[in-house]
Design an enzyme around this catalytic site. Sequence first.
Site, PDB file in Angstrom:
ATOM      1  N   ARG A  59     -34.992 -36.958  25.603  1.00 31.73           N
ATOM      2  CA  ARG A  59     -36.110 -37.716  26.689  1.00 31.73           C
ATOM      3  C   ARG A  59     -35.717 -39.565  27.453  1.00 31.73           C
ATOM      4  O   ARG A  59     -36.184 -40.267  28.876  1.00 31.73           O
ATOM      5  CB  ARG A  59     -37.222 -38.358  26.151  1.00 31.73           C
ATOM      6  CG  ARG A  59     -38.869 -38.418  26.923  1.00 31.73           C
ATOM      7  CD  ARG A  59     -39.875 -38.343  26.348  1.00 31.73           C
ATOM      8  NE  ARG A  59     -39.765 -38.656  24.672  1.00 31.73           N
ATOM      9  CZ  ARG A  59     -39.661 -39.705  23.730  1.00 31.73           C
ATOM     10  NH1 ARG A  59     -39.836 -41.078  24.782  1.00 31.73           N
ATOM     11  NH2 ARG A  59     -40.031 -39.702  22.976  1.00 31.73           N
ATOM     12  N   TYR A 113     -50.171 -32.059  50.438  1.00 31.23           N
ATOM     13  CA  TYR A 113     -50.687 -30.894  49.516  1.00 31.23           C
ATOM     14  C   TYR A 113     -51.775 -31.398  48.691  1.00 31.23           C
ATOM     15  O   TYR A 113     -51.845 -32.868  48.401  1.00 31.23           O
ATOM     16  CB  TYR A 113     -49.139 -31.017  48.567  1.00 31.23           C
ATOM     17  CG  TYR A 113     -49.459 -30.243  47.384  1.00 31.23           C
ATOM     18  CD1 TYR A 113     -49.847 -29.002  48.009  1.00 31.23           C
ATOM     19  CD2 TYR A 113     -49.263 -30.221  45.688  1.00 31.23           C
ATOM     20  CE1 TYR A 113     -50.000 -27.747  46.720  1.00 31.23           C
ATOM     21  CE2 TYR A 113     -48.918 -29.958  44.932  1.00 31.23           C
ATOM     22  CZ  TYR A 113     -49.497 -28.480  45.241  1.00 31.23           C
ATOM     23  OH  TYR A 113     -49.397 -27.047  44.495  1.00 31.23           O
ATOM     24  N   ASP A 186     -43.172 -37.550  50.397  1.00 24.57           N
ATOM     25  CA  ASP A 186     -42.780 -35.779  49.702  1.00 24.57           C
ATOM     26  C   ASP A 186     -41.971 -35.485  51.037  1.00 24.57           C
ATOM     27  O   ASP A 186     -42.584 -35.193  52.037  1.00 24.57           O
ATOM     28  CB  ASP A 186     -43.945 -35.843  49.334  1.00 24.57           C
ATOM     29  CG  ASP A 186     -44.349 -33.929  49.110  1.00 24.57           C
ATOM     30  OD1 ASP A 186     -42.822 -33.231  49.026  1.00 24.57           O
ATOM     31  OD2 ASP A 186     -44.265 -33.624  47.953  1.00 24.57           O
ATOM     32  N   LYS A 211     -38.871 -26.044  44.715  1.00 21.83           N
ATOM     33  CA  LYS A 211     -39.470 -25.260  46.289  1.00 21.83           C
ATOM     34  C   LYS A 211     -37.583 -24.814  46.767  1.00 21.83           C
ATOM     35  O   LYS A 211     -36.959 -24.718  46.215  1.00 21.83           O
ATOM     36  CB  LYS A 211     -40.405 -26.515  47.089  1.00 21.83           C
ATOM     37  CG  LYS A 211     -41.245 -26.285  46.225  1.00 21.83           C
ATOM     38  CD  LYS A 211     -42.275 -24.955  46.678  1.00 21.83           C
ATOM     39  CE  LYS A 211     -43.255 -24.883  46.052  1.00 21.83           C
ATOM     40  NZ  LYS A 211     -43.955 -26.450  44.821  1.00 21.83           N
TER      41      LYS A 211
HETATM   42  N1  PLP Z   1     -45.494 -31.126  47.041  1.00 25.13           N
HETATM   43  C1  PLP Z   1     -45.479 -30.553  47.387  1.00 25.13           C
HETATM   44  C2  PLP Z   1     -45.307 -30.542  49.512  1.00 25.13           C
HETATM   45  C3  PLP Z   1     -45.455 -29.122  47.199  1.00 25.13           C
HETATM   46  O1  PLP Z   1     -45.767 -28.164  48.384  1.00 25.13           O
HETATM   47  C4  PLP Z   1     -45.582 -28.870  45.620  1.00 25.13           C
HETATM   48  C5  PLP Z   1     -46.253 -27.640  45.452  1.00 25.13           C
HETATM   49  O2  PLP Z   1     -46.435 -26.912  46.185  1.00 25.13           O
HETATM   50  C6  PLP Z   1     -45.793 -30.191  45.230  1.00 25.13           C
HETATM   51  C7  PLP Z   1     -45.040 -31.417  45.793  1.00 25.13           C
HETATM   52  C8  PLP Z   1     -46.303 -30.040  43.685  1.00 25.13           C
HETATM   53  O3  PLP Z   1     -44.931 -29.869  42.576  1.00 25.13           O
HETATM   54  P1  PLP Z   1     -45.058 -28.995  41.646  1.00 25.13           P
HETATM   55  O4  PLP Z   1     -45.388 -27.171  40.989  1.00 25.13           O
HETATM   56  O5  PLP Z   1     -43.241 -28.232  41.676  1.00 25.13           O
HETATM   57  O6  PLP Z   1     -45.419 -29.671  40.580  1.00 25.13           O
END
Ligand code: PLP
Length: 402
Positions: A59, A113, A186, A211
């Site tokens: 961890r 999101y 993000d 992604k």
């Molecule tokens: N940020 C964006 C723009 C996303 O599209 C997503 C998930 O689709 C996330 C964050 C969250 O990612 P995770 O599914 O890896 O937790």
Amino acid sequence: MADKAFETLVVHAGKEFAVPTPGGRPVTVPIDMSVGYAQQSMKALDDVFATGEGYVYVRYGTPTVAAFEHAVAALEAAPEAVAYGSGMAALTGAILGAGAKQGSTVVCARDVYGATIALLRDVLGTMGVEMVLVDITDHKVVAEALAAPAACTLVCETVSNPLLVVADVPALAEIAHQQGATLIVDSTFATPYLYRPYLDGVDYVVHSATKYISGHGDVMAGVIACNSARATDLRNRQKSLGANLGPMEAWLALRGIRTLALRMKQQCASAARVAAWLDADPRVAHVNYPGLAHHAQHELTARLFAGKGFGAMISFDLRNAGRAEVFALMEALQLIAPVTTLGDVYSLMLYPAMASHRGLPAEQRKAIGIGDGLVRLSVGIEAPEDIIADLDQALDSAQGAK
Ligand code: PLP
């Protein structure tokens, strides 16, 4: 290595973790599954606890995860990166690291999101963190929201999910810093191939590495690129949060990174072709894609992404359509997978009103432009003409549902 082109960095970043064995040096970084690490002496173990240099317990950090972190830091041109078990865990880490606590306010772009809004509203909101949603393109409103004494940070996406609104990141960094706040971006849709927000003053560059960074639909991961002081703080918090990335996932994500430049190059080129085709189709009412000249941030995107492309995410509204027509479209797909993720080698389609933004009340969805006829397309590496042919026949099925 930092002086090398991005295409070279993705192949080599983190390879210093492929350490020699008695029999030779491995070419790829090994998967180190050990939970604990022995040191030469108790003094040496004490030093590792004190300095964070070395390994003691899974961890607190492990070599395969460190290799992934080093690679992402190199790609983002940031001093450090800290890995998490998911993109949402990384966003949670960044928002807490930015000082969100009882009585503080987090200013957030209104069309991020859905789970990011849910995190702020349903998790941090119940702990006394206030969320203020803003139109990220209205810098006056953003500055006013950040001027509130309790505002600690601004959260936005480089390219928003699913409306593809592009944030003027350098200007927003300046606004946030002028108000004494930090900026969390993000950058999942942009990837460091198209844009490196850290170089424009962003304090926490967050990715759902599930992604594009991993790219093959086989691993969940998150990561934050930031300066060393922030990274140390995040690592200390991680020891209590325990939202760690596992070594196997780190290895898969690192392997995905090796082809990030190639994949993005192809996906951006294909997406531009698919978007132009959709834009000219009468069955489609409107296409959101920053590469189209009519996109509100077309010029800004060209400047920020410096001619490398406009991304591989598209969203579009079916003409005079709602849930029934979207269902018919998605059920008719033969090549494109109607699956709730993005950024993979496979083309993928999602229905935001039902999936990524399901948690938002219908009026809020509508107010920000996520209507019942909107679909999101993640363009993969298949031949663009095959993607277009699949869309063509599926759009016919959607027409038939009327
Ligand atoms: N940020 C964006 C723009 C996303 O599209 C997503 C998930 O689709 C996330 C964050 C969250 O990612 P995770 O599914 O890896 O937790």
